[in-house]
Design an enzyme around this catalytic site. Structure first.
Site, PDB file in Angstrom:
ATOM      1  N   HIS A 564       4.766  57.175  65.703  1.00 17.06           N
ATOM      2  CA  HIS A 564       4.547  57.863  66.027  1.00 17.06           C
ATOM      3  C   HIS A 564       5.994  58.526  66.712  1.00 17.06           C
ATOM      4  CE1 HIS A 564       2.895  61.676  67.673  1.00 17.06           C
ATOM      5  NE2 HIS A 564       3.125  61.888  67.934  1.00 17.06           N
ATOM      6  N   GLU A 565       6.065  58.030  67.154  1.00 17.51           N
ATOM      7  CA  GLU A 565       7.596  58.409  68.080  1.00 17.51           C
ATOM      8  C   GLU A 565       8.736  58.236  67.663  1.00 17.51           C
ATOM      9  OE1 GLU A 565       6.701  59.726  71.005  1.00 17.51           O
ATOM     10  OE2 GLU A 565       4.695  58.752  71.350  1.00 17.51           O
ATOM     11  N   HIS A 568       9.894  61.741  66.413  1.00 20.43           N
ATOM     12  CA  HIS A 568      10.240  62.103  66.591  1.00 20.43           C
ATOM     13  C   HIS A 568      11.675  61.754  67.007  1.00 20.43           C
ATOM     14  CE1 HIS A 568       7.333  64.427  68.103  1.00 20.43           C
ATOM     15  NE2 HIS A 568       6.560  63.409  69.146  1.00 20.43           N
ATOM     16  N   HIS A 571      13.542  63.030  63.756  1.00 29.32           N
ATOM     17  CA  HIS A 571      14.050  64.263  63.465  1.00 29.32           C
ATOM     18  C   HIS A 571      15.501  64.554  64.300  1.00 29.32           C
ATOM     19  CE1 HIS A 571      11.762  68.218  64.215  1.00 29.32           C
ATOM     20  NE2 HIS A 571      12.697  68.342  63.279  1.00 29.32           N
TER      21      HIS A 571
END
Length: 801
Positions: A564-565, A568, A571
């Site tokens: 999940h991290e 980011h 992105h």
């Protein structure tokens, strides 16, 4: 001068969200030695130390899994530099005093830009205004982002204090900018000039509109007395919000029960709370009441505990209602119908009406699964009476225990042995290489570059070994470190102008246009670029110090957290725009979680597991039977309580919308109790919840007092489940529910339509683009246009795969 740290900054939505949120998504930046080209004064950086992909891949695993290897690797000498290394290679941050120099030097640069913008008169000067103001925002964020991170993560109290002072100085300056009406007027003149607008790139137009919206939300256009009222309200809201988040408390501290009423609860726990007269006062906060709701057999006892734990103190409810009233007044002062209308204008949703369409559509798509889950629990309630909200945790716990006894196997208990931290990082790099042609390369750090000796640095490179980003990985637990996983952008990507390069060269021979942090030359445009620098923070357990050589082993949940991290971070890595205001994760709040939520689906997809899941000691791959067991276990647990949990999240978003859609015209600004947040909460719950809190108790439950996110997310709490719905659709349609999880064509489609734009493209166009024009949901351009019908369509997609 305005009081520091209260008024909302106009320039940077990330900084604005940091003021309003206790939990925020943040970022990092990178650094590297530079040389001045003799003729062009372009700063270049040597590429990451060249090694073969295979060597890099193996090194990546070992720097996280082998302490002896890491000790040797981290002490290797790097290429010497004439300048002393600072934190994350920022040339100023070699000592606590460096933070003050960094802030004051940056402040002087900011003041120069402000003076230039205010003095602009010619078309040429106005044409440069969007980039000037974007650079102003970048300069402010350079100090704020890095100082905010270091004051919470660095162990040295002197560094913490210095970072806090730098942070405060820049926020105070932004408060001054909030009162500088000339900045707003000059930007408005530029936007309204056809000669300027026609010259601007699409990115410049987007940034200019973002800044105008920020000005509007800061009431810069209001007359002085109304602007002062706006400032006062903003300060009040900040204070009330902080008190609300920190002041959650129940109306009563204990529920008085007999020890006999607590049959089913661990006897050790009962003994801990029991008094000499056989009374056992159950506390209404902490772990004990949660354990009691899962295990106490007496329904009446569970009911008393449930009601008490969901009833807030009158003081806390008053804080919330004051917060809501002042937010409604703030919105009215700014010309908006409600606070939700004010905050949603630049989001994908655009309006609270559209959010309502999404949430009510989502309720309907989720309702069937909720009914199935509750029907199974109802069958377990042998008394035959209807299932109640205080029954849910009890019967779910017993169903999970029953399932675990039947299905839990030695295979599943051994799964973490295949998820060493090093193999998971290896898997992320291999996945990124397959999908996007980028990989993670371990890099030695210079003395003073990191804030803790356990921090690993990774450089991100592409298939041509071009340097793209720097990631600092602070993944192990230590005393006083926050347990919350997070992604921090310490510096965003952007293009560095020739004027900035000349300015740095003129100021000092050792000055760097990016403060010494990572840059690279874009070969296509010969433009110097500021590379994103990212920090990933987790709280994984250190390897055992028993001499076994066992690395840190991750649970399946921890693997998903890391993916999940890293979503980011991806992105930020791939969303490299020319302007920092729209780089990477600097996009609409209700779009920012899409890459990270989607990455969770990759974590345990069989095709991805095949890339990395190997036993830490034997290096044998995770067997097909173990993969199937993991999938069965995940689906079984989701079927037990997943839909009800989803409904709870939807309900919270509906309550958030109801509160922040209140219109100030309908509220008395003086009458006590003008807002009845408890009545609103129960109205929403009764309409949409399958197990609503009862409305015949006295007092009524007031769970909203514990909903701390009402402050940080005011009006936008729907964002996470909104992005979940979109992520699941992309996973199904683009990555074929995992069958194309390592397919380059699918990865490039997602990268080109979503990731590469950062915040420089409307989120609806990104979603429509990645699904394709022929997708049924995109008929007649419905998704690309956005609006209420598009929001309703996303709600129909649901949250379940």
């Amino acid at each position: 001068m305005l009081a520091p740290l209260r008024q909302q900054p106009w320039t940077c939505r990330q900084c604005l969200q940091r003021l309003q949120r206790l939990q925020s998504v943040r970022s990092v930046r990178s650094a590297r030695c530079f040389e001045t080209a003799a003729t062009s004064a372009v700063y270049t950086h040597p590429p990451p130390q060249s090694r073969s992909k295979k060597v890099d891949d193996e090194t990546l695993r070992r720097v996280f899994d082998s302490q002896p290897f890491w000790s040797e690797f981290s002490q290797r000498p790097i290429v010497s530099s004439k300048r002393k290394t600072g934190l994350v290679q920022n040339q100023y941050l070699t000592s606590p005093d460096g933070f003050r120099e960094f802030a004051t030097t940056t402040l002087q640069k900011c003041q120069g830009i402000v003076a230039r913008v205010l003095a602009a008169r010619t078309v040429e000067e106005y044409r440069g205004m969007a980039r000037d103001l974007d650079r102003l925002s970048d300069l402010l964020c350079r100090v704020i982002d890095l100082s905010d991170f270091m004051r919470s993560m660095h162990p040295d109290p002197q560094i913490q204090e210095a970072a806090t002072q730098a942070y405060a100085l820049m926020f105070e300056y932004m408060n001054v900018l909030n009162t500088t009406t000339g900045l707003h007027d000059q930007l408005k003149t530029a936007i309204d000039s056809p000669e300027v607008a026609a010259y601007w790139s699409e990115e410049e137009k987007i940034v200019a509109q973002i800044l105008i919206k920020d000005f509007s939300n800061s009431a810069i256009h209001l007359p002085p007395h109304e602007r002062q009222r706006f400032v006062n309200l903003s300060n009040d809201i900040s204070q009330l919000g902080s008190e609300f988040v920190q002041g959650a408390e129940t109306a009563t501290s204990h529920v008085g029960l007999n020890a006999n009423d607590l049959a089913g609860l661990d006897p050790i726990v009962v003994q801990k709370i029991k008094r000499w007269n056989k009374k056992a006062p159950v506390p209404t906060t902490g772990m004990i009441p949660r354990l009691a709701l899962r295990s106490v057999h007496s329904e009446q006892a569970r009911k008393q505990i449930y009601l008490a734990t969901r009833t807030s103190s009158r003081r806390q409810i008053h804080r919330l209602e004051e917060l809501l009233r002042k937010r409604a007044e703030l919105a009215q002062l700014s010309g908006y119908q409600s606070f939700a209308h004010m905050t949603l204008g630049d989001k994908m949703a655009k309006s609270p009406e559209a959010v309502s369409k999404f949430l009510t559509s989502l309720v309907a798509s989720n309702r069937g699964s909720v009914r199935e889950e509750l029907a199974r629990l109802q069958q377990m309630k042998t008394s035959g009476t209807p299932l109640q909200p205080w029954d849910h945790a009890y019967y779910v716990h017993h169903q999970v225990m029953k399932y675990s006894q039947l299905r839990r196997s030695r295979e599943l208990s051994a799964v973490p042995e295949y998820f060493s931290l090093g193999t998971v990082m290896q898997g992320l790099s291999r996945l990124f290489d397959r999908l996007y042609g980028v990989r993670l390369v371990p890099q030695e750090t210079a003395p003073g570059e990191t804030w803790n000796s356990d921090v690993r640095r990774l450089d991100v490179v592409d298939e041509a070994d071009r340097h793209l980003a720097v990631i600092y990985c602070d993944l192990f637990s230590r005393p006083d470190k926050s347990p919350n996983p997070a992604h921090f952008t310490l510096r965003c990507a952007r293009a560095i102008s020739a004027d900035e390069i000349a300015e740095a060269a003129a100021s000092s021979p050792s000055a760097h246009p990016n403060d010494g942090m990572a840059t690279a030359v874009d070969q296509a445009t010969q433009t110097l670029r500021q590379l994103p620098t990212i920090a990933l923070v987790c709280d994984f357990q250190d390897p055992p110090a028993d001499g076994s050589g066992q690395p840190s082993l991750l649970s399946e949940h921890s693997v998903r957290t890391l993916f999940h991290e890293m979503g980011h971070a991806l992105h930020s890595i791939l969303g490299q725009t020319s302007l920092q205001s729209i780089s990477g994760t600097r996009c609409a709040t209700d779009f920012a979680e899409l890459p990270s939520v989607l990455m969770e689906s990759f974590a345990t997809a069989p095709e991805v597991l095949a890339l990395y899941a190997r036993h830490w000691k034997t290096d044998t791959p995770l067997s097909e039977s173990m993969v199937r067991s993991m999938e069965r276990d995940r689906l079984a647990h989701a079927s037990i309580y997943g839909a009800v949990e989803d409904e709870a999240q939807i309900l919270m978003a509906l309550v958030d919308q109801a509160y922040h859609s209140l219109n100030a015209d309908t509220l008395s600004t003086s009458a006590e109790g003008a807002i009845n947040s408890t009545a609103i909460y129960h109205a929403v719950s009764s309409q949409h919840s399958s197990l609503p809190d009862p409305t015949d108790t006295s007092p009524l439950t007031s769970w909203q007092g514990f909903f701390g996110h009402l402050y940080g997310y005011g009006g936008t709490y729907y964002s996470y489940i909104f992005d979940r719905a979109i992520a699941h659709k992309i996973w199904q349609e683009v990555f074929q529910s995992g069958r194309a999880a390592t397919d380059r064509a699918a990865g490039e489609r997602y990268r080109d339509q979503v990731l590469r734009w950062g915040g420089g493209r409307d989120g609806w166009r990104c979603v429509a683009g990645v699904l394709g024009a022929s997708h049924p949901s995109n008929a007649d351009g419905r998704l690309a246009e956005g609006g209420e019908e598009a929001m309703r369509e996303v709600g129909r997609w649901g949250l379940r795969v």
